[in-house]
Design an enzyme around this catalytic site. Structure first.
Site, PDB file in Angstrom:
ATOM      1  N   HIS A 138       0.830  -1.204   0.000  1.00 53.84           N
ATOM      2  CA  HIS A 138       0.000   0.000   0.000  1.00 53.84           C
ATOM      3  C   HIS A 138       0.868   1.260   0.000  1.00 53.84           C
ATOM      4  O   HIS A 138       1.862   1.330   0.731  1.00 53.84           O
ATOM      5  CB  HIS A 138      -0.865   0.055   1.257  1.00 53.84           C
ATOM      6  CG  HIS A 138      -2.035  -0.870   1.254  1.00 53.84           C
ATOM      7  ND1 HIS A 138      -1.908  -2.236   1.397  1.00 53.84           N
ATOM      8  CD2 HIS A 138      -3.372  -0.622   1.156  1.00 53.84           C
ATOM      9  CE1 HIS A 138      -3.119  -2.777   1.384  1.00 53.84           C
ATOM     10  NE2 HIS A 138      -4.023  -1.816   1.237  1.00 53.84           N
ATOM     11  N   ASN A 169       8.454  -3.424   3.031  1.00 54.90           N
ATOM     12  CA  ASN A 169       7.033  -3.192   3.312  1.00 54.90           C
ATOM     13  C   ASN A 169       6.655  -3.447   4.764  1.00 54.90           C
ATOM     14  O   ASN A 169       5.889  -2.679   5.357  1.00 54.90           O
ATOM     15  CB  ASN A 169       6.192  -4.090   2.395  1.00 54.90           C
ATOM     16  CG  ASN A 169       4.707  -3.845   2.538  1.00 54.90           C
ATOM     17  OD1 ASN A 169       4.253  -2.712   2.578  1.00 54.90           O
ATOM     18  ND2 ASN A 169       3.945  -4.932   2.617  1.00 54.90           N
ATOM     19  N   ASP A 260      14.452  18.226  -1.160  1.00 56.53           N
ATOM     20  CA  ASP A 260      15.233  18.645  -2.328  1.00 56.53           C
ATOM     21  C   ASP A 260      15.865  17.446  -3.024  1.00 56.53           C
ATOM     22  O   ASP A 260      15.861  17.349  -4.255  1.00 56.53           O
ATOM     23  CB  ASP A 260      16.330  19.628  -1.907  1.00 56.53           C
ATOM     24  CG  ASP A 260      15.820  21.063  -1.793  1.00 56.53           C
ATOM     25  OD1 ASP A 260      14.716  21.341  -2.304  1.00 56.53           O
ATOM     26  OD2 ASP A 260      16.533  21.894  -1.204  1.00 56.53           O
ATOM     27  N   GLU A 263      13.225  15.431  -4.823  1.00 54.90           N
ATOM     28  CA  GLU A 263      12.782  16.130  -6.030  1.00 54.90           C
ATOM     29  C   GLU A 263      13.794  15.955  -7.156  1.00 54.90           C
ATOM     30  O   GLU A 263      13.415  15.794  -8.324  1.00 54.90           O
ATOM     31  CB  GLU A 263      12.558  17.611  -5.726  1.00 54.90           C
ATOM     32  CG  GLU A 263      11.320  17.869  -4.884  1.00 54.90           C
ATOM     33  CD  GLU A 263      11.039  19.338  -4.645  1.00 54.90           C
ATOM     34  OE1 GLU A 263       9.873  19.685  -4.373  1.00 54.90           O
ATOM     35  OE2 GLU A 263      11.999  20.142  -4.720  1.00 54.90           O
ATOM     36  N   ASP A 269       7.706  18.174  -7.991  1.00 58.94           N
ATOM     37  CA  ASP A 269       7.693  19.355  -7.114  1.00 58.94           C
ATOM     38  C   ASP A 269       6.651  19.088  -6.039  1.00 58.94           C
ATOM     39  O   ASP A 269       5.464  19.294  -6.237  1.00 58.94           O
ATOM     40  CB  ASP A 269       7.332  20.606  -7.923  1.00 58.94           C
ATOM     41  CG  ASP A 269       7.396  21.883  -7.092  1.00 58.94           C
ATOM     42  OD1 ASP A 269       7.739  21.798  -5.892  1.00 58.94           O
ATOM     43  OD2 ASP A 269       7.101  22.965  -7.632  1.00 58.94           O
ATOM     44  N   PHE A 270       7.110  18.602  -4.887  1.00 61.16           N
ATOM     45  CA  PHE A 270       6.191  18.075  -3.887  1.00 61.16           C
ATOM     46  C   PHE A 270       5.320  19.128  -3.199  1.00 61.16           C
ATOM     47  O   PHE A 270       4.229  18.827  -2.764  1.00 61.16           O
ATOM     48  CB  PHE A 270       6.965  17.293  -2.825  1.00 61.16           C
ATOM     49  CG  PHE A 270       7.541  16.010  -3.355  1.00 61.16           C
ATOM     50  CD1 PHE A 270       6.720  14.990  -3.782  1.00 61.16           C
ATOM     51  CD2 PHE A 270       8.911  15.833  -3.453  1.00 61.16           C
ATOM     52  CE1 PHE A 270       7.242  13.804  -4.288  1.00 61.16           C
ATOM     53  CE2 PHE A 270       9.443  14.649  -3.947  1.00 61.16           C
ATOM     54  CZ  PHE A 270       8.606  13.645  -4.368  1.00 61.16           C
ATOM     55  N   GLN A 279       9.209  27.031   0.606  1.00 58.35           N
ATOM     56  CA  GLN A 279       9.726  25.773   0.060  1.00 58.35           C
ATOM     57  C   GLN A 279      11.240  25.695   0.221  1.00 58.35           C
ATOM     58  O   GLN A 279      11.791  24.672   0.660  1.00 58.35           O
ATOM     59  CB  GLN A 279       9.379  25.644  -1.424  1.00 58.35           C
ATOM     60  CG  GLN A 279       7.931  25.310  -1.726  1.00 58.35           C
ATOM     61  CD  GLN A 279       7.740  24.973  -3.196  1.00 58.35           C
ATOM     62  OE1 GLN A 279       8.353  24.050  -3.718  1.00 58.35           O
ATOM     63  NE2 GLN A 279       6.886  25.718  -3.877  1.00 58.35           N
ATOM     64  N   GLU A 283      12.574  22.551   2.387  1.00 60.68           N
ATOM     65  CA  GLU A 283      12.883  21.398   1.542  1.00 60.68           C
ATOM     66  C   GLU A 283      14.356  20.998   1.586  1.00 60.68           C
ATOM     67  O   GLU A 283      14.717  19.893   1.195  1.00 60.68           O
ATOM     68  CB  GLU A 283      12.461  21.668   0.100  1.00 60.68           C
ATOM     69  CG  GLU A 283      10.951  21.728  -0.071  1.00 60.68           C
ATOM     70  CD  GLU A 283      10.528  21.884  -1.519  1.00 60.68           C
ATOM     71  OE1 GLU A 283      11.418  22.098  -2.375  1.00 60.68           O
ATOM     72  OE2 GLU A 283       9.327  21.790  -1.804  1.00 60.68           O
TER      73      GLU A 283
END
Length: 324
Positions: A138, A169, A260, A263, A269-270, A279, A283
């Site tokens: 999940h 997991n 960063d 990304e 770009d979260f 940001q 970040e």
């Protein structure tokens, strides 16, 4: 054939049809149609601009266009995701988590293919992972949606699932999930984005790509309900990047990284809905690491410098009096 015989036959057919309709209706009631994949498919579309699960932004600028099969936006009641038809799973899944989503409902185990995918696309079934050696992992966990059975059932759609090595997991990944819910029980509201990156093989006869790593970003708001306006340069963020393999550490904190860095690895770009200056401030940090010159501790640093200066002056004058 007499009239009476014909009437008996017609009555027999009539009551047989009525009985069959009644049986189908009862089957629908007792088999839980409202919780089924068909019912989930019939859900009305959610406006992207109003989805609470995209409060912090759309990381890959996914769209609902059929011309965008590798970055296809899907909006559920309980989460949002970017689906990748060519990888047979989500690029990312994004969701809000606060106390309103938590209750006492047990796992439905209602594994199902997502029938809301566009017609003609391969449907990944729950049995597709059989014999692969990978868990049906999940992204938004079942335990994040325990208010009612319908919400919990939605987390078992295969568009929310990626192949995860068992030690990934069932170890560090699930421990971070538990920690996130602990933060919620302490009164926080979270915005979470999770997914996989890279490739280490394929399963399901080549239809599902196994990611080389799994990652997650968590934005922690101390005051629920504020959304983007509640994010500032001191907001806590947690980012992790875990190898999707067995034998890794069970401690999720061993895999902390910066947003960063994620990304750069994913191209996403979260926090696109957050002002760029904020940001930049949050970040670049790794959760728990000390950064001296930031707004959170600059006051303490100033006090330390002042005290050190006074001590130095005092020692200097003391030495002068002693003639040293």
């Amino acid at each position: 054939m007499g009239n009476n015989s014909r009437r008996r036959i017609i009555k027999s057919i009539f009551w047989s049809v009525c009985g069959a309709c009644l049986a189908i209706a009862l089957l629908g009631i007792f088999s839980g149609f409202p919780e089924s994949a068909l019912a989930l498919k019939r859900n009305p579309a959610i406006d992207p601009t109003s989805s609470v699960h995209l409060t912090m932004g759309n990381p890959s600028q996914a769209t609902t266009s059929l011309q965008n099969p590798t970055n296809y936006l899907m909006l559920k009641r309980t989460y949002a995701l970017s689906y990748n038809r060519d990888r047979g799973g989500p690029n990312w899944v994004s969701w809000q988590l606060n106390s309103s989503w938590l209750g006492r409902v047990q796992r439905t185990e209602d594994w199902n293919a997502d029938l809301s995918l566009p017609s003609g696309w391969d449907l990944i079934s729950p049995s597709s992972y059989k014999g692969s050696g990978y868990d049906r992992g999940h992204m938004i966990p079942s335990d994040d949606r325990t208010k009612n059975t319908r919400d919990n059932s939605e987390t078992f759609q295969m568009t929310n699932i990626l192949p995860q090595a068992p030690d990934n997991n069932r170890g560090a990944w699930v421990e971070l999930e538990k920690y996130a819910r602990e933060l919620v029980r302490k009164g926080n509201e979270l915005y979470i984005i999770a997914g996989g990156v890279g490739q280490k093989g394929k399963i399901a006869r080549g239809k599902v790509v196994v990611p080389a790593r799994t990652w997650k970003v968590i934005i922690v708001l101390e005051r629920p309900g504020e959304g983007v306006s509640g994010v500032n340069s001191n907001t806590r963020t947690i980012a992790v990047d875990m190898p999707n393999e067995n034998g890794i550490s069970q401690d999720w904190q061993q895999f902390k990284t910066s947003i960063d860095k994620l990304e750069a690895d994913t191209g996403y770009d979260f926090l696109s809905a957050v002002p760029s200056d904020i940001q930049s401030a949050i970040e670049s940090r790794v959760d728990g690491e000390i950064t001296f010159f930031n707004s959170r501790n600059i006051f303490g640093i100033g006090i330390f410098v002042l005290v050190a200066a006074l001590v130095a002056i005092g020692l200097y004058k003391f030495k002068q009096r002693l003639g040293l």
